[in-house]
Design a protein around this motif. Structure first.
Motif, short mmCIF file in Angstrom:
data_model
loop_
_atom_site.label_atom_id
_atom_site.label_comp_id
_atom_site.label_asym_id
_atom_site.label_seq_id
_atom_site.Cartn_x
_atom_site.Cartn_y
_atom_site.Cartn_z
N THR A 42 0.86 -1.18 -0.05
CA THR A 42 -0.01 0.11 -0.04
C THR A 42 0.90 1.25 0.13
OG1 THR A 42 -1.71 -0.99 1.37
CG2 THR A 42 -1.76 1.15 1.39
N THR A 52 -7.26 3.48 -4.13
CA THR A 52 -8.24 3.00 -3.47
C THR A 52 -9.16 4.22 -3.10
OG1 THR A 52 -6.79 3.34 -1.43
CG2 THR A 52 -6.89 1.06 -2.33
N THR A 82 -7.67 8.97 8.10
CA THR A 82 -8.12 8.50 6.69
C THR A 82 -9.18 9.28 6.30
OG1 THR A 82 -6.97 6.28 6.98
CG2 THR A 82 -8.55 6.78 5.20
N THR A 135 -10.25 -0.50 0.97
CA THR A 135 -8.91 -0.79 1.52
C THR A 135 -8.17 -1.90 0.50
OG1 THR A 135 -9.64 -2.61 3.11
CG2 THR A 135 -9.09 -0.52 3.76
#
Length: 242
Positions: free
Chosen positions: A130, A150, A164, A240
């Motif tokens: 990621t 994403t 986030t 995610t």
């Protein structure tokens, strides 16, 4: 939203991600130059040493694009053994599974959150990363890899707390490859160039596998991503991945 993004993807396919040599004569002359001073005479203008990614045909975030600076598009890189690429991914956009036959690829995130996946060969494990701003991964030469934005964005508060955010955002990455002619081979687009009966047999039966007509063209290098990501984006959440 999915239907709208799919239409956009097909419309932008006219701006092809396959590089075209902008000045074949200059590239040939640079390859034949005996000394660096001879090269400098061929690249006599300051503008010969500047490449504007944003000014290139096909630069977009709808759904996204891959813009390469290499010997074909930026003649000053001729014989330098290097390609630099700007990877633009709109919300949930992805680069489909592909490989570079002549280069190892380093990718660093500048903006957004991008999941990457890579397999080197039969028997190798899947490597997943990621990437958020400042993080980098490597795709060895010839490895099969893919990536998807994403849609998540990290917010840094004054005290260093990391949150986030919800919703959809763009992702931007920079790619460096150790060849001025790296080449790109999209897995599915290439697979369906083989005889239809062999493709069907490769899937294990006459009625197995997706239809070739459903595979997006190479286009600008990026395509609309997964339905799961698009649904999360539409609902104001974040995705995610797997």
């Amino acid at each position: 939203m999915l239907a709208r993004l799919t239409i956009i993807c097909l419309l932008t396919a006219a701006a092809n991600a396959v590089d075209t040599t902008v000045d074949p004569q200059l590239v040939t002359s640079l390859k034949g130059a005996a000394t660096q001073l001879d090269r400098l005479k061929l690249l006599s203008s300051d503008s010969d040493w500047l490449f504007d990614f944003k000014a290139q045909k096909g630069y977009t975030y709808t759904p996204g694009s891959v813009v390469n600076a290499n010997a074909a598009t930026f003649p000053a890189l001729t014989t330098m053994g290097m390609t630099m690429a700007m990877l633009n991914l709109g919300p949930c956009a992805m680069l489909p599974p592909h490989m570079h036959p002549r280069a190892t690829n380093l990718v660093v995130a500048v903006e957004g959150t991008t999941n990457t996946y890579m397999v080197e060969e039969n028997g190798a494990r899947l490597v997943k990363q990621t990437l958020t701003p400042g993080k980098m991964t490597i795709f060895p030469q010839g490895s099969l890899h893919t990536m998807q934005n994403t849609g998540a964005m990290l917010l840094h508060l004054q005290l260093g707390t990391k949150l986030t955010s919800s919703g959809c955002t763009n992702a931007t990455l920079i790619s460096a490859l150790n060849s001025e002619d790296q080449g790109t081979l999209n897995l599915l687009n290439s697979l369906y160039m083989f005889p239809d009966d062999l493709v069907k047999a490769s899937y294990g039966g006459e009625d197995s596998g997706p239809a070739a007509s459903g595979i997006p063209p190479v286009g600008t290098g990026s395509i609309v991503g997964s339905a799961e990501c698009l649904a999360a984006c539409k609902n104001g959440g974040s995705y995610t991945g797997h």
